[in-house]
Design an enzyme around this catalytic site. Structure first.
Site, PDB file in Angstrom:
ATOM      1  N   HIS A  34       0.833  -1.198   0.000  1.00  0.00           N
ATOM      2  CA  HIS A  34       0.000   0.000   0.000  1.00  0.00           C
ATOM      3  C   HIS A  34       0.874   1.258   0.000  1.00  0.00           C
ATOM      4  O   HIS A  34       0.564   2.239  -0.681  1.00  0.00           O
ATOM      5  CB  HIS A  34      -0.903   0.011   1.240  1.00  0.00           C
ATOM      6  N   ASP A  82      -6.494   4.987   2.500  1.00  0.00           N
ATOM      7  CA  ASP A  82      -7.010   3.719   1.976  1.00  0.00           C
ATOM      8  C   ASP A  82      -7.233   2.699   3.066  1.00  0.00           C
ATOM      9  O   ASP A  82      -7.796   1.652   2.813  1.00  0.00           O
ATOM     10  CB  ASP A  82      -6.078   3.132   0.908  1.00  0.00           C
TER      11      ASP A  82
END
Length: 460
Positions: free
Chosen positions: A25, A124
């Site tokens: 990520h 996120d």
């Protein structure tokens, strides 16, 4: 008014980047940070100390002209010391503990928002309290998703129609969960529900406060899934063509020169590369079945094996007795790290046997290398189906209960590396997709940057 300003006199907006605590990520968030920094944004990048230390060593970090690292402190739980405040090298049994610790860092994140007062939050991490805290502080937020859009498309369908889609069939029949995968996903979801409060669980609430949604994808790959996801969640969805290839650590490169020498000595498209990412560790049974599958296939290979910190095993002990000696002329097993991008772009590499993490899938597609899909959990199942559906991969079939099977491993490898017709068809499609991925894409990025600037301007 904005069009008449010079770049230097235009307002410089402060963006707080807040990815989940996983390197898969963090890397795309760094790549997006680099692009935003080039367009007059000041980047504040928030993560835990161990992740920030990793970021400081990355090449992308050196290329970002305006970045401020912001440390998120998590509580020190006895079973989760600071070196485990990341998913990298995290033992699987501590995953839910890390999610709980992350949630317990909520007050510290509130302090960060209050102190920094950013113009925008890009996040996120799949816990809905993040965007809720931003809204309470009058900070607009945008969700940037780093898994394939097909997962979100399917997720919304499951939410609206039940997980097995019995009320209404999912409109894309090539995308589905196998029975053992559904059981695994339900079990994982149940475990999260039992250990985490409601606002720490993944749900549609994670999307509700996002002004629009960014997704790390290509319309050439996922156009119909992006449109379905956008319709389902009621948000504008922009696919950012951001490829973040794995950084090649120059210190490690010298130690891996034998890999490039091995590739240089093999025929074109004859080598299978095997890697399962930085967060999944093969069980003893999986290692043995894959090893036997490699032997049965008689193909050339490079296999990267990883073990959790503190649980490292000598390769001779981790693999079937005598395996390394028997395959030494046609295979290399690497402990821990290998220059993935360099391996994938080498002409001798003919296939990538992968867990189908989205970073690995997109790298494989970008370099025009067919996938041999062996998904393990989460988003990987549907990403494996996606690769097969668009013609750039084949899935290695498992047993009824999801067990890895040596014969199926060997069969898939032979199809890609040794049977010219099937392998060449896959490579042809992979090369075609690679050319599409390499062309264009800047238009969507410019549109996203304009929308982000508009959001920040309204917040002034």
């Amino acid at each position: 008014m904005e069009g008449t300003m010079s770049e230097s006199s235009a307002p410089r907006f402060r963006v707080l980047m807040f990815p989940w605590l996983a390197h898969g990520h963090i890397s795309p968030y760094l790549e997006l940070s680099k692009r935003l920094s080039e367009n007059n944004f000041h980047i504040c990048f928030c993560s835990t100390e161990i992740n920030l230390n990793f970021i400081k060593k990355s090449k992308t970090f050196d290329e970002i002209s305006s970045i401020e690292l912001v440390q998120l402190d998590l509580p020190d739980l006895p079973e989760l010391p600071p070196q485990h405040h990341t998913t990298r090298n995290l033992p699987l049994h501590l995953k839910s503990t890390l999610e709980r610790a992350f949630y317990m860092g909520k007050a510290n994140f509130q302090n960060i928002l209050s102190t920094l007062k950013p113009d925008l939050l890009i996040y996120d991490a799949p816990q809905s309290w993040i965007s809720e805290l931003a809204a309470l502080n009058h900070i607009p937020s945008v969700l940037f998703i780093i898994v394939a859009a097909v997962n979100l498309s399917f997720f919304y369908h499951a939410v609206n129609c039940g997980i097995d889609g019995t009320n209404e069939a999912y409109p894309f029949p090539a995308i589905y969960y196998r029975d053992y995968e559904t059981k695994k996903m339900i079990a994982m979801s149940q475990e999260s529900k039992e250990s985490l409060p409601e606002d720490a669980a993944f749900s549609p609430k994670c999307f509700e406060l996002s002004s629009f949604v960014l997704v790390k994808s290509w319309r050439e790959i996922e156009g119909k899934y992006i449109d379905h996801f956008s319709f389902s969640c009621g948000k504008k969805v922009l696919a950012l063509n951001l490829l973040n290839v794995q950084d090649d650590d120059t210190k490690e490169e010298e130690n891996n020169s034998h890999i490039m020498k091995f590739l240089n000595g093999k025929d074109e498209s004859s080598v299978i590369y095997l890697s399962f990412g930085s967060e999944y560790y093969l069980s003893k049974e999986e290692r043995e079945e894959i090893a036997h599958g490699l032997e049965l296939s008689n193909a050339n290979f490079i296999w990267v094996l990883r073990f959790p910190v503190g649980d490292s095993i000598a390769l001779e002990e981790a693999l079937p007795e005598g395996f390394l000696e028997r395959v030494k002329e046609r295979g290399i097993v690497v402990d821990g790290w290998a220059p993935q991008a360099k391996i994938l772009e080498h002409p001798s590499t003919g296939g990538f046997l992968s867990h189908c993490g989205w970073g690995s899938v997109t790298e494989s597609m970008y370099f025009g290398v067919p996938l041999l899909a062996l998904p393990m959990f989460y988003d990987q199942f549907l990403q494996a189906r996606l690769a097969e559906d668009i013609g750039v991969g084949i899935e290695i079939l498992r047993g009824e209960n999801g067990q890895t099977n040596r014969e199926e491993v060997a069969k898939a490898i032979k199809m890609v590396a040794l049977e010219n017709e099937v392998g060449e068809l896959l490579r042809e499609k992979a090369r075609e997709l690679s050319n599409q991925m390499r062309g264009g894409g800047e238009g969507v990025l410019h549109e996203a940057i304009k929308k982000l600037k508009d959001l920040c301007s309204k917040n002034k």
